[in-house]
Design a protein around this motif. Structure first.
Motif, PDB file in Angstrom:
ATOM      1  N   THR A 101       0.852  -1.183   0.000  1.00  0.00           N
ATOM      2  CA  THR A 101       0.000   0.000   0.000  1.00  0.00           C
ATOM      3  C   THR A 101       0.888   1.233   0.000  1.00  0.00           C
ATOM      4  O   THR A 101       1.596   1.486   0.970  1.00  0.00           O
ATOM      5  CB  THR A 101      -0.922   0.004   1.228  1.00  0.00           C
ATOM      6  OG1 THR A 101      -1.633  -1.228   1.255  1.00  0.00           O
ATOM      7  CG2 THR A 101      -1.913   1.146   1.173  1.00  0.00           C
ATOM      8  N   VAL A 102       0.859   1.964  -1.100  1.00  0.00           N
ATOM      9  CA  VAL A 102       1.672   3.168  -1.242  1.00  0.00           C
ATOM     10  C   VAL A 102       0.698   4.341  -1.345  1.00  0.00           C
ATOM     11  O   VAL A 102       0.241   4.700  -2.426  1.00  0.00           O
ATOM     12  CB  VAL A 102       2.585   3.099  -2.493  1.00  0.00           C
ATOM     13  CG1 VAL A 102       3.493   4.314  -2.547  1.00  0.00           C
ATOM     14  CG2 VAL A 102       3.404   1.818  -2.489  1.00  0.00           C
ATOM     15  N   SER A 128       4.545   7.551   0.122  1.00  0.00           N
ATOM     16  CA  SER A 128       4.163   8.066  -1.201  1.00  0.00           C
ATOM     17  C   SER A 128       5.333   8.739  -1.915  1.00  0.00           C
ATOM     18  O   SER A 128       5.187   9.204  -3.039  1.00  0.00           O
ATOM     19  CB  SER A 128       2.986   9.034  -1.072  1.00  0.00           C
ATOM     20  OG  SER A 128       3.294  10.070  -0.171  1.00  0.00           O
ATOM     21  N   THR A 149      -2.524   2.064  -4.507  1.00  0.00           N
ATOM     22  CA  THR A 149      -1.846   3.359  -4.518  1.00  0.00           C
ATOM     23  C   THR A 149      -2.803   4.454  -4.970  1.00  0.00           C
ATOM     24  O   THR A 149      -3.951   4.195  -5.328  1.00  0.00           O
ATOM     25  CB  THR A 149      -0.578   3.305  -5.397  1.00  0.00           C
ATOM     26  OG1 THR A 149       0.200   4.480  -5.146  1.00  0.00           O
ATOM     27  CG2 THR A 149      -0.909   3.202  -6.869  1.00  0.00           C
TER      28      THR A 149
END
Length: 188
Positions: A101-102, A128, A149
């Motif tokens: 998960t970005v 991020s 993302t």
């Protein structure tokens, strides 16, 4: 018997030792399996439903513009079950699979974290500020099957995704849609 030190009560060494021993002697049965989402969050949610606990926010997020998102324990439980179903059914992920998960710190970040805990999916957070090369390395090293993302980082993922055969699903969190990506907000 306590001694006062600068106005604060201090426990004597003998009191601390006896307190430690009393805790140490208490043998609590540990469950074979523990899941924070179902064993804690859902219990607090049930207390809210039964009126035994006020509906206080379990989650309260405010951005720079002053927009707020508040979820009670019941709402967080409901939304995390929906997100867990998306990860399990729509994305085909199983217990032990990995998800990268970005995202910036948006409400969906925490929602997905709880959903992964609920489903037994390994949640791998990324800042991020990652570049395409950073993302590629993390995908390779983790053998993640899914990446989540924002719409601003999706082009970086698309530039390296052909090199990652294990990656089966891509979820986007944002305002825009993108070909080849599932829209998390739409699915929720």
């Amino acid at each position: 018997p306590c001694r006062s030190f600068h106005g604060y009560n201090r426990l004597l060494t003998s009191q601390i030792t006896s307190y430690y021993e009393s805790i140490h002697q208490y043998k609590k049965e540990l469950p074979e399996y523990f899941n924070f989402a179902s064993d804690v969050l859902d219990q607090w949610s049930q207390l809210e439903k039964d009126g035994r606990r006020p509906a206080n926010p379990a989650f309260w997020w405010v951005n720079e513009e002053g927009e707020e998102v508040k979820w009670s324990f019941e709402e967080l439980g409901f939304l995390s079950r929906k997100a867990a179903n998306i990860l399990s059914k729509t994305c085909g992920l199983q217990r032990g699979d990995r998800v990268i998960t970005v995202l910036p710190r948006v409400p969906e970040w925490w929602l997905l974290k709880v959903a992964c805990i609920r489903a037994g999916i390994v949640f791998i957070p990324g800042t991020s500020q990652l570049t395409a090369k950073d993302i590629s390395y993390r995908l390779q090293a983790s053998k993640a099957k899914c990446i989540i993302t924002s719409d601003t980082l999706a082009p970086a993922v698309d530039s390296i995704v052909s090199q990652r055969q294990l990656l089966t699903r891509k979820l986007i969190v944002g305002k825009g849609k993108r070909d080849g990506w599932l829209d998390l907000k739409e699915l929720l």
